[in-house]
Design a protein around this motif. Structure first.
Motif, mmCIF file in Angstrom:
data_model
loop_
_atom_site.group_PDB
_atom_site.id
_atom_site.type_symbol
_atom_site.label_atom_id
_atom_site.label_comp_id
_atom_site.label_asym_id
_atom_site.label_seq_id
_atom_site.Cartn_x
_atom_site.Cartn_y
_atom_site.Cartn_z
ATOM 1 N N LEU A 50 56.802 41.184 87.590
ATOM 2 C CA LEU A 50 55.510 42.217 87.600
ATOM 3 C C LEU A 50 54.418 41.490 86.591
ATOM 4 C CD1 LEU A 50 57.755 45.413 86.910
ATOM 5 C CD2 LEU A 50 57.004 44.454 89.225
ATOM 6 N N THR A 51 53.819 40.822 87.590
ATOM 7 C CA THR A 51 52.504 40.031 86.554
ATOM 8 C C THR A 51 51.659 41.292 86.622
ATOM 9 O OG1 THR A 51 52.939 38.358 88.268
ATOM 10 C CG2 THR A 51 51.186 37.927 86.841
ATOM 11 N N GLN A 56 49.604 46.657 85.229
ATOM 12 C CA GLN A 56 50.009 46.851 83.789
ATOM 13 C C GLN A 56 50.955 47.769 83.329
ATOM 14 O OE1 GLN A 56 46.159 47.187 83.715
ATOM 15 N NE2 GLN A 56 46.606 45.448 85.092
ATOM 16 N N PRO A 57 52.056 47.867 83.527
ATOM 17 C CA PRO A 57 53.261 48.526 82.886
ATOM 18 C C PRO A 57 52.965 49.292 81.407
ATOM 19 C CG PRO A 57 54.200 46.991 84.122
ATOM 20 C CD PRO A 57 52.926 46.356 83.957
ATOM 21 N N GLY A 58 52.552 48.417 80.802
ATOM 22 C CA GLY A 58 52.605 49.061 79.353
ATOM 23 C C GLY A 58 51.288 49.973 79.217
ATOM 24 N N PRO A 62 54.042 57.743 81.443
ATOM 25 C CA PRO A 62 55.385 57.973 81.903
ATOM 26 C C PRO A 62 55.715 58.229 83.151
ATOM 27 C CG PRO A 62 55.055 58.908 79.605
ATOM 28 C CD PRO A 62 53.696 58.575 80.284
ATOM 29 N N ALA A 63 54.791 59.208 83.862
ATOM 30 C CA ALA A 63 55.008 59.769 85.223
ATOM 31 C C ALA A 63 54.813 58.503 85.989
ATOM 32 C CB ALA A 63 54.274 60.852 85.503
ATOM 33 N N ARG A 64 53.626 57.574 85.873
ATOM 34 C CA ARG A 64 53.534 56.540 86.703
ATOM 35 C C ARG A 64 54.385 55.429 86.400
ATOM 36 N NH1 ARG A 64 50.205 55.846 90.729
ATOM 37 N NH2 ARG A 64 48.903 54.083 89.938
ATOM 38 N N LEU A 65 54.834 55.225 85.455
ATOM 39 C CA LEU A 65 55.957 54.379 84.926
ATOM 40 C C LEU A 65 57.268 54.559 86.081
ATOM 41 C CD1 LEU A 65 56.262 51.708 83.576
ATOM 42 C CD2 LEU A 65 57.478 53.066 81.658
ATOM 43 N N SER A 102 50.980 44.141 73.889
ATOM 44 C CA SER A 102 52.172 43.323 74.270
ATOM 45 C C SER A 102 53.294 44.264 73.666
ATOM 46 C CB SER A 102 52.361 42.109 73.354
ATOM 47 O OG SER A 102 51.105 41.157 73.864
ATOM 48 N N HIS A 103 53.239 44.941 72.665
ATOM 49 C CA HIS A 103 54.234 45.838 72.275
ATOM 50 C C HIS A 103 54.637 47.027 73.320
ATOM 51 C CE1 HIS A 103 55.758 44.589 68.324
ATOM 52 N NE2 HIS A 103 54.307 44.323 67.795
ATOM 53 N N ARG A 104 53.549 47.671 73.748
ATOM 54 C CA ARG A 104 53.484 48.534 74.946
ATOM 55 C C ARG A 104 54.200 48.213 75.766
ATOM 56 N NH1 ARG A 104 48.209 49.251 73.592
ATOM 57 N NH2 ARG A 104 47.504 48.582 75.500
ATOM 58 N N THR A 105 53.940 46.760 76.380
ATOM 59 C CA THR A 105 54.460 45.925 77.520
ATOM 60 C C THR A 105 55.897 46.026 77.470
ATOM 61 O OG1 THR A 105 52.523 44.899 77.976
ATOM 62 C CG2 THR A 105 54.281 43.831 78.819
ATOM 63 N N ILE A 106 56.526 45.258 76.141
ATOM 64 C CA ILE A 106 58.144 45.337 75.810
ATOM 65 C C ILE A 106 58.748 46.672 76.169
ATOM 66 C CG2 ILE A 106 59.607 44.907 74.120
ATOM 67 C CD1 ILE A 106 57.664 42.845 73.139
ATOM 68 N N ASP A 107 58.018 47.860 75.566
ATOM 69 C CA ASP A 107 58.786 48.951 75.843
ATOM 70 C C ASP A 107 58.856 49.551 77.336
ATOM 71 O OD1 ASP A 107 59.305 49.784 73.424
ATOM 72 O OD2 ASP A 107 57.426 50.575 72.894
ATOM 73 N N ALA A 108 57.497 49.263 78.012
ATOM 74 C CA ALA A 108 57.510 49.558 79.372
ATOM 75 C C ALA A 108 58.702 48.379 80.189
ATOM 76 C CB ALA A 108 56.092 49.200 79.962
#
Length: 321
Positions: A50-51, A56-58, A62-65, A102-108
């Motif tokens: 998911l480049t 950007q998943p992070g 939440p609903a979009r994720l 980057s922290h948000r990305t890890i959680d996502a």
């Protein structure tokens, strides 16, 4: 070193398509995501990276994720990795912002079931790079090499690694020219200095092969990097050098046709114990079709490297006797 009992077979080995060929789609409806991902699946992929140049998943609500997770399920793709690119945590202007991202990305990634998050120290393209036909023909930003910058990189990447471990994700560090991950020696040293079991290299040596300047030996870099690697962006280039005039040229190429031998490199990787996913990338033209061709090539080379090809040939020959 991995053993046949612990590594995937060539058919099972996860090989993801990068989403680089697709346009930025952060605010697109979920049905557009399904359209894009369905193209990937139609080319024969079962895994995807998911480049974050695509989505950007992070930064998704939440609903979009959840919509992204549903899109992946709808097309049957496993999001084996998420690559966050040009978000250096030591960028002199945006390092703090990139660390938070980057922290948000890890959680996502954890919420999506992603196995590996790949980050790097490369920064956004400079204006001359954006205007060039191939961005790598123009020089980009350089990381300082002073001890303070090195220590900041170690501290911040270790912080990300520990967060990733807490949520069951591996962190991979993408090699890129003129950063602290810009040579085999520096990249391996950085992994060792970080010292976290879930932090490894993404030895994207294609980023170095394409440079219009002298480069380090590709196979030597593979041998140095793969023992500490947990993910691998792969791509290749035609390359020509005229050292007498200082002329260097590199153009994107399918992996089996480029200037470096991935047959040798993949054998080295398997012998060194690498069991991580691959991600196929290609710039220019129909990047997705070339990536699909590269994925098929990698499976053949994995069969050769693991001994599956030899066993198959001998069994077939014996059956004919």
């Amino acid at each position: 070193m991995s053993t046949p009992a612990t590594r995937p077979t060539s058919a099972q080995w996860p090989i993801a398509a990068a989403m680089l060929p697709f346009p930025a789609s952060q605010d697109a409806p979920a049905d557009t995501w399904v359209d894009h991902l369905a193209e990937v699946a139609y080319e024969g992929f079962t895994e995807v990276d998911l480049t974050d140049s695509w989505v950007q998943p992070g930064d998704l609500a939440p609903a979009r994720l959840e919509e992204l997770r549903d899109a992946l399920v709808t097309v049957g793709l496993d999001p084996v990795a998420l690559s966050a690119i040009r978000r250096s945590v030591i960028d002199p202007r945006t390092g703090d912002e990139n660390l938070a991202y980057s922290h948000r990305t890890i959680d996502a990634a954890a919420a999506l079931g992603v196995r590996v998050v790949s980050v790097g120290l490369h920064r956004p393209l400079l204006p001359a790079q954006r205007e060039a036909f191939w961005f790598w023909t123009e020089e980009g930003p350089h990381d300082p090499t002073d001890p303070e910058t090195w220590d900041r990189a170690v501290t911040r990447l270790r912080e990300l690694g520990r967060h990733a471990a807490e949520v069951g994700v591996e962190l991979s560090l993408e090699m890129y020219e003129d950063t602290l991950l810009g040579t085999a020696e520096s990249a391996v040293r950085l992994v060792h200095d970080i010292g976290e079991a879930n932090v490894g290299l993404n030895p994207d040596l294609g980023n170095l092969v394409r440079l219009h300047r002298p480069i380090e030996d590709f196979q030597a870099a593979v041998a140095a990097c793969l023992p500490v690697s947990n993910y691998w962006h792969v791509k290749s280039y035609f390359r020509d050098e005229d050292r007498a005039t200082g002329t260097y040229v590199a153009l994107p190429a399918p992996m089996e046709m480029g200037a470096v031998s991935y047959r040798t490199a993949i054998r080295t990787a398997v012998e060194s114990g690498f069991t991580g996913p691959f991600c196929v990338e290609h710039y220019g033209g129909d990047g997705l079709s070339v990536s699909a061709r590269n994925a098929r090539y990698i499976r053949r080379m994995l069969a050769v490297a693991t001994g599956e090809a030899r066993a198959s040939v001998l069994a077939a020959a014996a059956a004919q006797r």
